[in-house]
Write an enzyme that holds these catalytic residues in place. Structure first.
Site, PDB file in Angstrom:
ATOM      1  N   TYR A  37      29.351  33.296  28.655  1.00 52.13           N
ATOM      2  CA  TYR A  37      30.125  34.137  27.732  1.00 52.13           C
ATOM      3  C   TYR A  37      30.505  33.334  26.484  1.00 52.13           C
ATOM      4  CZ  TYR A  37      34.005  37.016  26.011  1.00 52.13           C
ATOM      5  OH  TYR A  37      34.845  37.764  25.235  1.00 52.13           O
ATOM      6  N   SER A  83      45.054  33.332  22.264  1.00 54.74           N
ATOM      7  CA  SER A  83      44.076  32.635  23.066  1.00 54.74           C
ATOM      8  C   SER A  83      43.937  31.219  22.531  1.00 54.74           C
ATOM      9  CB  SER A  83      42.807  33.309  22.807  1.00 54.74           C
ATOM     10  OG  SER A  83      42.009  33.780  23.339  1.00 54.74           O
ATOM     11  N   LEU A  84      43.013  30.461  23.092  1.00 55.00           N
ATOM     12  CA  LEU A  84      42.844  29.084  22.638  1.00 55.00           C
ATOM     13  C   LEU A  84      41.424  28.858  22.154  1.00 55.00           C
ATOM     14  CD1 LEU A  84      44.601  27.221  25.573  1.00 55.00           C
ATOM     15  CD2 LEU A  84      45.417  27.372  23.225  1.00 55.00           C
ATOM     16  N   GLU A 117      47.953  19.725  29.889  1.00 57.71           N
ATOM     17  CA  GLU A 117      48.184  20.580  31.053  1.00 57.71           C
ATOM     18  C   GLU A 117      46.854  21.014  31.653  1.00 57.71           C
ATOM     19  OE1 GLU A 117      50.440  23.929  29.655  1.00 57.71           O
ATOM     20  OE2 GLU A 117      52.021  22.674  28.803  1.00 57.71           O
ATOM     21  N   LYS A 119      44.174  23.520  32.674  1.00 57.25           N
ATOM     22  CA  LYS A 119      43.920  24.899  32.233  1.00 57.25           C
ATOM     23  C   LYS A 119      43.644  25.729  33.471  1.00 57.25           C
ATOM     24  CE  LYS A 119      41.590  27.722  28.821  1.00 57.25           C
ATOM     25  NZ  LYS A 119      41.230  28.851  29.678  1.00 57.25           N
ATOM     26  N   ASP A 121      42.744  28.630  35.904  1.00 59.07           N
ATOM     27  CA  ASP A 121      41.777  29.715  35.781  1.00 59.07           C
ATOM     28  C   ASP A 121      42.306  30.937  36.518  1.00 59.07           C
ATOM     29  OD1 ASP A 121      39.530  30.960  34.983  1.00 59.07           O
ATOM     30  OD2 ASP A 121      38.177  29.973  36.384  1.00 59.07           O
ATOM     31  N   ARG A 140      48.653  40.013  29.945  1.00 58.33           N
ATOM     32  CA  ARG A 140      48.426  39.761  28.532  1.00 58.33           C
ATOM     33  C   ARG A 140      47.820  40.978  27.832  1.00 58.33           C
ATOM     34  NH1 ARG A 140      44.472  35.324  25.793  1.00 58.33           N
ATOM     35  NH2 ARG A 140      42.937  36.428  27.036  1.00 58.33           N
ATOM     36  N   GLU A 177      50.498  31.451  34.042  1.00 63.00           N
ATOM     37  CA  GLU A 177      49.213  31.870  34.585  1.00 63.00           C
ATOM     38  C   GLU A 177      49.388  32.190  36.065  1.00 63.00           C
ATOM     39  OE1 GLU A 177      46.799  31.881  32.358  1.00 63.00           O
ATOM     40  OE2 GLU A 177      44.867  31.698  33.378  1.00 63.00           O
ATOM     41  N   TYR A 229      53.859  28.073  31.420  1.00 56.29           N
ATOM     42  CA  TYR A 229      53.391  27.081  30.454  1.00 56.29           C
ATOM     43  C   TYR A 229      53.841  27.293  29.014  1.00 56.29           C
ATOM     44  CZ  TYR A 229      49.641  30.540  29.813  1.00 56.29           C
ATOM     45  OH  TYR A 229      48.938  31.682  29.589  1.00 56.29           O
ATOM     46  N   CYS A 414      20.440  41.490  68.523  1.00 57.06           N
ATOM     47  CA  CYS A 414      20.362  42.342  69.713  1.00 57.06           C
ATOM     48  C   CYS A 414      19.394  43.498  69.552  1.00 57.06           C
ATOM     49  CB  CYS A 414      21.749  42.858  70.108  1.00 57.06           C
ATOM     50  SG  CYS A 414      22.355  44.179  69.034  1.00 57.06           S
ATOM     51  N   CYS A 434      26.158  43.235  71.711  1.00 61.01           N
ATOM     52  CA  CYS A 434      25.433  42.339  70.806  1.00 61.01           C
ATOM     53  C   CYS A 434      25.903  40.908  71.039  1.00 61.01           C
ATOM     54  CB  CYS A 434      25.666  42.722  69.351  1.00 61.01           C
ATOM     55  SG  CYS A 434      24.953  41.541  68.189  1.00 61.01           S
TER      56      CYS A 434
END
Ligand code: IVH
Length: 672
Positions: A37, A83-84, A117, A119, A121, A140, A177, A229, A414, A434
């Protein structure tokens, strides 16, 4: 007019990125990895920088996230959640540091104080505390407007409902997060596969799927966590720097990642990054890089923001944990409940330091959708799972000899015909005898979190079955030393140990025993609820669906599954034989300590702050009970506007009457 090739490419990238945004945010089902992405996103960013005239205002690069789902109420963020920007190399960190110094007019040889820090996920949320009380929690969303997930966030045990300080700020918005620890993720996916539900692609999707649940009972069963954070709006308090912020909120009882550290200059950042890259595999949560922030809030303000990210922070990403290898074999595997899943045996390959030779394919739908064939060259990824996943097939490597594997029409163990229930992705073997199911159910019964029969693993269970010494779990308790001595490579001491372990397992908690039975939909957590509610296996056996449904967190599916299990004569016989053999499950103590333990509430009139269902759930979560009608046993009547006859009855019986705000106060920690 002919479109230039650049224009065509940009328009293609925009629609591709939007499509992947929808798959990721709306459906929790991404088709490509984050790294893939990022490549698309970066290409579009670069093209827009080079051709500003071709950049359009509603390009996906101009927005922060995805649109909020319509099913939740929308909440605007007081300050947008940005965002970053990403960095992939040391060089890009050096550039970031220089850019910052130039902007601030600091000499290039000077060293800036950074907070580093992990990150996380997971997914970003905002918690709003007014006068120290958690009043709202949201996702968010698109960065400007998120979804109201207050009730769900309140189910996260580490989220304080009230800040632990006598003088809280008038207002403080805390961002963080939400994530699902890896162990919980693996357990959840294993359960989902057994239940024939599609597993989550990775822990982040599992966390998102769990938090964005309209039914907060489901969220409550997923052990989500959070690390805070950053601040949003703050009134009546002043934070000087990131370090001060983290120390303050941590002091107020909000969870802060203990790995966070303050460092000086680029060298400090690079050192921290290396350290975290090494620690990455030992953490019980996924991180995909480190976030580097300028410590001083004064400098942060001076630097300000660009359209979608601040100038004072950057995400230094780890390289993706992926590798390319070949599928040598695809084999069907039968689980305890008869679910047959495909497993890929791979040509062994190293993925960031770990040798990988097997991959789960989760289910046959996924196999078909990804079109994975024997002989295919595939991209595999280790994403917070012990067993890696196949991301996709590199189709341009195909030579034509690759073989697709069909859904098995019969059970590989089986021979029974397989079935697929409507609405389920799972393919099942329904064979009552089975051998694979019997084997797996005995292994489950003996496993660590169930009856914990030490040493009784796959190898011995297989031998017991082969020698005809056991046919079900109850047979384990009539095994003798001589039986074990018939095993290959068995000695006196080992046989003794196994017999001892079996003997010891006779006295386990009731919840373990219930879990060990392997009732569909009854995992460890549900088993605990049932054990607490009934106190003995005999009482549980007798419970009807209605009674089960009165238990907090138990829904119709589980209730039906439990009654079906105990409605089966064979199951009852096995239980009777277990008890006759001396298995004596120990009742556990009722969970006390909920705010409303033992209290009964009745609602009347219209509520403003909660729906009836929400209120009932909150009460049950605290160990109380929400009833429909007022009686002498009622402890509180919560009266909304236009309350009717229930209120009169409450007055007549002398039941305590409170209004909605008082009720909310009690929930948030007042006395009962
Ligand atoms: S700071 C303006 N700190 O990464 C500051 N974000 O692409 C933005 N994330 O949406 C956020 N761990 O979901 C920050 N320690 C951390 C983080 C973190 C994970 C996520 C967050 C954010 C995304 C930014």
């Amino acid at each position: 007019m002919m479109l230039s090739s650049v224009e065509t490419r940009m328009s293609f990238l925009r629609s591709e990125i939007e499509r992947h945004n929808r798959l990721y945010y709306l459906h929790d089902a991404p088709e490509i990895t984050d790294a893939e992405y990022d490549v698309l996103f970066r290409e579009l960013l670069e093209l827009e920088e080079r051709h500003p005239d071709l950049a359009i205002p509603d390009s996906p690069t101009r927005r922060v996230g995805a649109p909020p789902l319509e099913k939740f109420f929308q909440v605007p963020h007081g300050i947008p959640m940005l965002s970053l920007e990403n960095a992939m190399t040391d060089g890009e960190i050096v550039e970031f540091d220089e850019r910052v110094k130039r902007f601030l007019g600091i000499p290039l040889e000077g060293e800036i104080e950074y907070i580093c820090e992990p990150k996380m996920d997971g997914l970003a949320v905002e918690l709003v505390y007014r006068d120290g009380i958690l009043t709202r929690g949201s996702t968010r969303g698109d960065g400007f407007v998120g979804e109201d997930v207050t009730l769900n966030l309140k189910t996260i045990k580490t989220v304080p409902l009230r800040l632990s300080t006598p003088e809280p700020p008038r207002l403080v918005e805390v961002r963080g997060e939400v994530f699902l620890p890896l162990k919980a993720f693996q357990r959840l996916n294993a359960e989902r596969e057994e239940e024939g539900e599609p597993p989550f692609a990775n822990p982040r999707n599992a966390a998102a799927g769990s938090l964005r649940q309209l039914d907060s009972r489901i969220t409550a069963r997923r052990p989500l966590s959070i690390f805070c954070y950053g601040p949003g709006r703050v009134e009546g308090f002043e934070f000087r720097d990131q370090q001060g912020f983290l120390a303050a909120v941590s002091g107020w009882g909000l969870p802060v990642n203990p790995q966070i550290r303050k460092v000086s200059g680029v060298d400090g950042v690079l050192g921290y990054y290396r350290e975290m890259a090494e620690k990455r595999d030992t953490l019980d949560y996924e991180i995909d890089g480190v976030v580097v922030k300028i410590d001083s809030f004064a400098l942060q303000r001076e630097l300000g923001e660009k359209s979608r990210s601040p100038r004072w922070a950057i995400a230094f990403k780890f390289p993706p944990r992926q590798a390319v290898t070949v599928v040598e074999e695809i084999v069907p595997q039968v689980g305890r409940t008869g679910v047959i899943t495909p497993v890929a045996n791979l040509r062994p390959v190293e993925v960031s330091g770990v040798m990988v030779s097997r991959a789960t394919l989760h289910n046959w739908d996924e196999l078909e959708k990804k079109d994975i064939r024997v002989g295919d060259t595939v991209l595999v990824e280790r994403a917070g799972d012990v067993i890696p996943a196949v991301v996709r097939v590199l189709t341009d490597k195909r030579t034509g000899v690759e073989k697709a594997v069909p859904i098995p029409a019969s059970c590989p163990e089986c021979g029974s015909e397989t079935v697929r229930f409507p609405g389920e992705v799972a393919v099942r073997c329904l064979g009552l005898s089975c051998p694979a199911q019997i084997r797996e159910s005995i292994i489950h019964f003996a496993s660590r979190n169930a009856m914990d029969i030490e040493g009784m693993g796959v190898r011995y269970v297989e031998q017991l079955l082969r020698l005809g010494l056991v046919k079900d779990v109850a047979d384990l308790y009539s095994l003798t030393r001589d039986d074990f001595m018939r095993f290959e490579r068995m000695g006196d001491k080992l046989a003794e140990n196994l017999l001892n372990a079996i003997e010891q397992s006779k006295r386990r908690e009731l919840s373990r025993f219930i879990f060990a039975l392997g009732i569909r939909h009854v995992g460890e957590h549900t088993a605990k609820l049932l054990a607490e509610a009934f106190g003995s296996i005999r009482d549980l056996e007798k419970a009807g669906e209605e009674e089960l449904l009165t238990i907090r967190e138990i829904g119709p599916e589980v209730a039906r599954s439990v009654t079906t299990f105990f409605g089966n004569q064979r199951n009852l016989e096995v239980i009777s034989r277990l008890l006759a053999a001396g298995v004596c499950p120990l009742a556990e103590e009722k969970r006390l300590g909920g705010r409303f333990t033992g209290k009964t509430f009745v609602f009347t009139g219209a509520l403003r702050r909660f729906t009836r269902d929400e209120a009932a759930r909150l009460i049950e979560r605290e160990g109380g009970h929400a009833a429909g009608s007022v009686s002498r046993k009622t402890d509180y009547v919560v009266a909304g506007t236009e309350a009717g006859s229930k209120l009169d009855k409450a007055r007549a019986l002398g039941v305590t009457i409170i209004d909605e705000d008082e009720f909310a106060g009690m929930l948030e920690g007042g006395s009962t």
